[in-house]
Design a protein around this motif. Structure first.
Motif, PDB file in Angstrom:
ATOM      1  N   TRP A 215      36.200  49.622  33.509  1.00 57.87           N
ATOM      2  CA  TRP A 215      35.699  49.574  34.883  1.00 57.87           C
ATOM      3  C   TRP A 215      34.417  48.752  34.964  1.00 57.87           C
ATOM      4  O   TRP A 215      34.267  47.902  35.853  1.00 57.87           O
ATOM      5  CB  TRP A 215      35.430  50.984  35.412  1.00 57.87           C
ATOM      6  N   ALA A 216      33.483  49.006  34.048  1.00 55.48           N
ATOM      7  CA  ALA A 216      32.198  48.299  34.081  1.00 55.48           C
ATOM      8  C   ALA A 216      32.431  46.794  34.002  1.00 55.48           C
ATOM      9  O   ALA A 216      31.892  46.018  34.795  1.00 55.48           O
ATOM     10  CB  ALA A 216      31.306  48.761  32.930  1.00 55.48           C
ATOM     11  N   THR A 217      33.273  46.378  33.037  1.00 55.97           N
ATOM     12  CA  THR A 217      33.489  44.946  32.845  1.00 55.97           C
ATOM     13  C   THR A 217      34.171  44.331  34.062  1.00 55.97           C
ATOM     14  O   THR A 217      33.838  43.220  34.478  1.00 55.97           O
ATOM     15  CB  THR A 217      34.322  44.699  31.575  1.00 55.97           C
ATOM     16  N   GLY A 218      35.112  45.065  34.631  1.00 57.76           N
ATOM     17  CA  GLY A 218      35.776  44.578  35.841  1.00 57.76           C
ATOM     18  C   GLY A 218      34.777  44.346  36.965  1.00 57.76           C
ATOM     19  O   GLY A 218      34.754  43.270  37.579  1.00 57.76           O
ATOM     20  N   TRP A 219      33.940  45.317  37.214  1.00 60.43           N
ATOM     21  CA  TRP A 219      32.962  45.177  38.300  1.00 60.43           C
ATOM     22  C   TRP A 219      31.956  44.076  38.014  1.00 60.43           C
ATOM     23  O   TRP A 219      31.601  43.294  38.890  1.00 60.43           O
ATOM     24  CB  TRP A 219      32.227  46.496  38.547  1.00 60.43           C
ATOM     25  N   ILE A 220      31.472  44.034  36.753  1.00 63.65           N
ATOM     26  CA  ILE A 220      30.460  43.029  36.428  1.00 63.65           C
ATOM     27  C   ILE A 220      31.059  41.625  36.531  1.00 63.65           C
ATOM     28  O   ILE A 220      30.441  40.701  37.076  1.00 63.65           O
ATOM     29  CB  ILE A 220      29.858  43.272  35.019  1.00 63.65           C
ATOM     30  N   GLY A 221      32.300  41.468  36.022  1.00 61.66           N
ATOM     31  CA  GLY A 221      32.957  40.163  36.090  1.00 61.66           C
ATOM     32  C   GLY A 221      33.141  39.708  37.533  1.00 61.66           C
ATOM     33  O   GLY A 221      32.844  38.559  37.892  1.00 61.66           O
ATOM     34  N   TYR A 222      33.606  40.637  38.367  1.00 59.21           N
ATOM     35  CA  TYR A 222      33.766  40.346  39.794  1.00 59.21           C
ATOM     36  C   TYR A 222      32.426  39.936  40.405  1.00 59.21           C
ATOM     37  O   TYR A 222      32.327  38.947  41.136  1.00 59.21           O
ATOM     38  CB  TYR A 222      34.325  41.593  40.490  1.00 59.21           C
ATOM     39  N   PHE A 223      31.383  40.684  40.042  1.00 58.44           N
ATOM     40  CA  PHE A 223      30.049  40.413  40.578  1.00 58.44           C
ATOM     41  C   PHE A 223      29.557  39.012  40.163  1.00 58.44           C
ATOM     42  O   PHE A 223      28.969  38.287  40.957  1.00 58.44           O
ATOM     43  CB  PHE A 223      29.091  41.491  40.062  1.00 58.44           C
ATOM     44  N   TYR A 224      29.834  38.620  38.912  1.00 63.56           N
ATOM     45  CA  TYR A 224      29.390  37.293  38.455  1.00 63.56           C
ATOM     46  C   TYR A 224      30.135  36.182  39.199  1.00 63.56           C
ATOM     47  O   TYR A 224      29.568  35.130  39.482  1.00 63.56           O
ATOM     48  CB  TYR A 224      29.585  37.141  36.953  1.00 63.56           C
TER      49      TYR A 224
END
Lengths: 565, 107
Positions: free
Chosen positions: A315-324
């Motif tokens: 979940w963290a990586t998904g959100w962070i990737g989307y945010f970037y």
């Protein structure tokens, strides 16, 4: 200034003509009080205090204080981790870098994200299975406690200190600009709120504040990015084309001999990475640094088991990737909509409040005063939530690693440990405020990369070798880990960002942008060498405990469970 | 049965050894793929900036953009792959091994 703007106007690039008058009226330092932003922030502050009061009723034991009783779900923890990672530095800093140099900002985003697969595959589950409150629980699992704990506490406090200073100075500058409050008032406000959250609500409050902020930041950034794309018929290429056009115009107006090349340069890598050594070194620091940040690692103890730890990374990586990906669009959007708009510039053609304000000005350009207020409040909230997590991590290093495990030899009771955490929280808060004020005029940009380099060179070798290498010893972890830290620290001081840019001492003795290519191997080799040379009976006992540690780390046998609220 | 006995029993179970070997091989291979591709990206930036600054066909977008965004997606997808395999395959297998280790005691 006149030359720049009239140049732009002549090129037909100046979108908002009335803005010219504003921009000509002279430079602005501290902004007038921004009531919408202050109101929005007050609403957020009330929400967080409500969360903190609720969390206080659930914070009785040391386990509640450090890990929210272990009752956070993988999805919630993923959002909280993403919140820790989406600091003001990455929201404002990366969009600002894209605003200035274009593509180079994406290199940062990619680097920051690539540490997560490593955490997922090699660290997260084992960390959860072996640890309880701090990563030192894991690094010292089969070793004599004191040496490893002392190393981990030093490392945690150093990383937390540099990260905190960077956040505090950023907070002061940001709030001065966004809310029109004086710098020291802003820093004290951040310090006081953060101390209240951590002191009263512990990890439960810190986590839920981080989750609330993550949701608001993701929503706000999505709105900006969609608004930008909407203006270009959702064609990225149209956005890029316009950005290149704007940059070409600006270069021509500034008298650049080759404005077309300058404009096109934002679409490819620029001067950010020069030589292969710096490139690998920088890549290594970002890749491994994330896996060694104590305030991130600490979050894996808030979930009930290894399975939830694994889900939280996804979940963290998904959100962070989307945010970037959003920040990439936001950066280019700012080139198109902010760089051409005189309302957002001071008398010299620079952005009001500095280049870090690119995303904030863009929020005004797409959503007016109300949305500017919202984004300002979110930026403030971001800093608060991140400093709260950092402080909690520093407090746990002192109370759990130093006081309880070393000083009391593991026999401290929960109430005493909690009392020490709270005293440490208060102390750290006061120190952070003082350092924030002391460093007001300093360029603190290097401090975040220093924190990453320290984490990559000290904590990561300690964690990886203690988890995966049978012959590793406690003495090895302490000596090698400290060598890694020390070399990262010294080489950073001698590097251009500190030696030349910050202190103005001329050519830097260490020519590369990151120490990691040297300091990470120093950490690993240091631990390896001291471990294999350690022939003491104690070392033999430590090695003999490897099998049990391995089975526990793979299966979760004996792992600390949720405290069952 | 004490925790230590369960632990010893699990450690001796050949299914446990096979599972851990498979899982760790998968984890390390995936790690090296991610690290390798990222380092290739970083070294391309250092050594051949023009390759990434080359436009895609007649677009303004350059090859550097799909490369960068692709790595972001790689990070997410590789973790999704690992998580899926862990949830579907390794967790049930491990639960069975643990249940057997605990169950044999009762007989």
């Amino acid at each position: 200034m006149n030359r720049v703007y009239f140049g732009l106007a002549a090129l037909g690039l100046l979108v908002a003509t009335p803005a010219l008058a504003d921009a000509l009226s002279g430079e602005t330092q501290q902004q007038p009080l921004n009531w919408i932003a202050i109101f929005m922030f007050a609403a957020f502050a009330l929400l967080t205090i409500g969360i903190t009061r609720w969390a206080a009723t659930r914070t009785r034991t040391a386990s509640d204080f450090y890990t929210a009783g272990g009752g956070i779900s993988g999805f919630q923890n993923g959002l909280a981790i993403a919140g820790d990672f989406m600091s003001a530095a990455s929201f404002l800093g990366i969009s600002a870098q894209i605003y200035t140099d274009g593509y180079d900002g994406l290199i940062y985003s990619v680097g920051f994200l690539m540490g997560w697969p490593i955490i997922s595959f090699l660290i997260a589950e084992k960390l959860r299975n072996l640890g309880r409150f701090t990563f030192a629980d894991v690094a010292s699992f089969r070793f004599e406690q004191a040496p490893v704990r002392v190393f981990a506490a030093i490392s945690t406090l150093l990383i937390v200190a540099f990260y905190l200073i960077a956040q505090m100075v950023g907070a002061g500058q940001l709030i001065k600009l966004l809310f029109g409050l004086p710098y020291p008032v802003a820093v004290v406000l951040v310090g006081v709120l953060m101390i209240v959250y951590v002191l009263v609500g512990g990890m439960t409050a810190t986590t839920w504040i981080q989750i609330s902020k993550a949701v608001m930041l993701l929503a706000g950034a999505s709105f900006i990015a969609v608004s930008v794309l909407w203006q270009f018929g959702f064609s990225l290429d149209a956005l890029f084309a316009r950005a290149v056009e704007v940059k070409t115009g600006l270069a021509a107006a500034a008298g650049d001999p080759d404005p077309t090349a300058k404009g096109a340069s934002i679409m490819g890598p620029g001067s950010f990475i020069k030589d292969p050594v710096s490139a690998v070194s920088f890549g290594l620091a970002l890749l491994l640094g994330t896996a060694g940040l104590p305030h991130i690692l600490m979050r894996f103890f808030t979930v009930p088991d290894a399975k939830e730890a694994r889900k939280s990374v996804l979940w963290a990586t998904g959100w962070i990737g989307y945010f970037y990906i959003l920040t990439f669009v936001i950066g280019f959007g700012a080139i198109v909509m902010v760089a051409t708009d005189g309302r957002y510039q001071d008398g010299t053609g620079a952005l009001l409040g500095g280049v870090n304000m690119a995303a904030v000005h863009l929020s005004h350009a797409v959503g007016g005063d109300l949305f500017l207020g919202f984004i300002s409040a979110v930026a403030f909230a971001t800093i608060l939530a991140v400093v709260a997590g950092l402080t909690l991590s520093g407090a746990s290093a002192v109370s759990h690693d130093l006081y309880s495990s070393v000083w009391k030899r593991g026999a401290a009771n929960s109430a005493d440990e909690l009392r020490v955490s709270r005293i440490t929280t208060l102390t750290l808060g006061v120190v952070a405020v003082l350092l924030g004020i002391l460093f007001e005029k300093q360029n603190v940009a290097f401090m975040v990369s220093l924190a990453f380099a320290l984490a990559a060179s000290g904590n990561v070798p300690a964690l990886i070798l203690s988890l995966y290498w049978k012959d590793c010893t406690g003495r090895g972890v302490m000596v090698g880990g400290l060598l890694g830290l020390l070399s990262a620290f010294i080489l950073t001081l001698l590097s251009p960002a500190v030696w030349t840019t910050t202190f103005g001492l001329g050519d830097a003795p260490f020519p590369y942008s990151s120490p990691a290519i040297f300091s990470v191997p120093i950490g690993f080799i240091g631990i390896w060498l001291v471990s294999i040379l350690d022939r003491s009976p104690k070392a033999a006992a430590e090695r003999s405990r490897f099998r049990d540690q391995a089975v526990r780390s793979e299966t979760g046998i004996g792992a600390f469970g949720a405290s069952g609220h | 049965m004490t925790e230590q006995e369960t632990l010893d029993r699990v450690a001796r179970d050949p299914r446990y050894q096979a599972l851990v070997a498979e899982r760790s091989r998968f984890a390390w291979i995936l790690s090296w793929i991610v690290v390798g591709l990222f380092m290739a990206f970083i070294l391309t930036i250092a050594l051949d900036k023009a390759a990434l600054a080359a436009p895609i066909g007649d677009r303004v977008a350059t090859w550097g953009i799909p490369a960068g965004i692709g790595l972001i997606l790689l990070a997410i997808l590789s973790i999704a792959l690992f998580t899926r395999r862990a949830n579907r395959r390794w967790d049930p297998a491990m639960a069975e091994i643990m249940a057997d280790a605990a169950g044999r005691e009762r007989q």
